[in-house]
Structure formats: structure tokens, C-alpha cells
Design a protein around this motif. Structure first.
Motif, short mmCIF file in Angstrom:
data_model
loop_
_atom_site.label_atom_id
_atom_site.label_comp_id
_atom_site.label_asym_id
_atom_site.label_seq_id
_atom_site.Cartn_x
_atom_site.Cartn_y
_atom_site.Cartn_z
N TRP A 38 0.84 -1.20 0.00
CA TRP A 38 0.00 0.00 0.00
C TRP A 38 0.87 1.24 0.00
N ALA A 39 1.93 1.23 0.81
CA ALA A 39 2.82 2.40 0.88
C ALA A 39 3.47 2.67 -0.48
N SER A 40 3.86 1.63 -1.17
CA SER A 40 4.45 1.80 -2.51
C SER A 40 3.42 2.38 -3.47
N ALA A 41 2.19 1.88 -3.41
CA ALA A 41 1.14 2.39 -4.30
C ALA A 41 0.83 3.85 -3.99
N VAL A 42 0.76 4.20 -2.72
CA VAL A 42 0.48 5.58 -2.32
C VAL A 42 1.60 6.51 -2.78
N SER A 43 2.84 6.05 -2.69
CA SER A 43 3.97 6.91 -3.09
C SER A 43 3.93 7.25 -4.58
N LEU A 44 3.28 6.40 -5.38
CA LEU A 44 3.18 6.66 -6.82
C LEU A 44 2.30 7.87 -7.14
N ALA A 45 1.46 8.26 -6.18
CA ALA A 45 0.54 9.38 -6.41
C ALA A 45 1.27 10.70 -6.60
N GLN A 46 2.56 10.73 -6.29
CA GLN A 46 3.35 11.94 -6.54
C GLN A 46 3.63 12.11 -8.03
N ASP A 47 3.58 11.00 -8.78
CA ASP A 47 3.92 11.03 -10.20
C ASP A 47 2.77 10.65 -11.13
N TYR A 48 1.76 9.95 -10.62
CA TYR A 48 0.67 9.45 -11.46
C TYR A 48 -0.68 9.77 -10.82
#
Length: 133
Positions: A38-48
Motif C-alpha cells: 500500500w505504501a508503494s502504491a500511495v507513493s506513486l501518487a506523486q507522479d501518477y
């Protein structure tokens, strides 16, 4: 020839997609998604966009959005410095000041002073801060 190592970066969309695929292939039961994924998926929100992340990773859009918003709220709650101390010494001649400050009532003071004989900025700041006292 020396090679420089690349700085540590967060994983990209394709890497996180592979992590989710591996987890889905190796899990034994219908267990919840681990926190690190989940943390990895949430961190993607900075770019996508959340929509793109949810689509590529096969996640529930609403659940991902709630986690992203919670992370953003957590980051905004981290306080900045409430007091910053700085020393003004007279040992070095100063020919230029750039100061900005804000009083408790919201009034702001910006100063840009240049020249060989400048006034003491602490006297100006003291007068500004004490005006509402």
C-alpha cells in the motif's frame, strides 16, 4: 573508469506492478494487501493519477484515494519551526539585509536594505513586533 551509483529512488509504476503481481501469485489465502505494498502504491501518487495507479495495479480506486488523502493530511500536519534563532554580529560589516517576518496579528514586514551604514535590524523588528502589544 569509475561508475557512480544512482541515488536511491522510490520504485516506479512498473516495479510496483511487479511487486503486486508477485504478491498475488505467492499468497496462500485471500489475505489483505500488506502495508508495504500500500505504501508503494500511495507513493506513486506523486507522479501518477490515482485512477492510473488503481487501473495498473488492479486496486479499488476509492480505497487507494482514501490512503493517498490520509498520507497527504499526515504530511501537512507535520509542524514547521515555530521559532528560528539567528545571530546578528557586528564583527563583520553588512551592506545588505533581506528580512521577512510576520506578526501574530497577521501583518507582514519585508525589508531589503542596502548601503554602507545600515540601521540595526533588531531595533526595527522589535518595534514591528511590539506595535500590537
Amino acid at each position: 573508469m569509475l561508475q557512480q551509483s544512482a541515488p536511491a529512488t522510490r520504485p516506479g509504476l512498473e516495479e510496483v506492478k511487479r511487486q503486486f503481481e508477485h504478491w498475488r501469485e505467492t499468497r496462500h489465502t485471500r489475505s489483505p494487501i500488506p502495508n508495504h505494498l500500500w505504501a508503494s502504491a500511495v507513493s506513486l501518487a506523486q507522479d501518477y493519477s490515482i485512477c492510473k495507479i488503481a487501473k495498473v495495479l488492479h486496486l479499488n480506486h476509492s480505497h487507494l484515494k482514501k490512503r493517498v488523502l490520509a498520507e497527504q493530511a499526515q504530511e501537512s500536519l507535520q509542524p514547521g519551526p515555530s521559532f528560528v534563532e539567528f545571530e546578528l554580529t557586528s564583527s563583520l560589516p553588512c551592506t545588505e539585509y533581506h528580512l521577512e517576518t510576520e506578526a501574530r496579528d497577521g501583518s507582514k514586514l519585508k525589508m531589503q536594505l542596502k548601503g554602507p551604514d545600515l540601521p540595526n535590524p533588531l531595533e526595527i523588528l522589535s518595534a514591528f513586533w511590539s506595535k500590537g502589544a
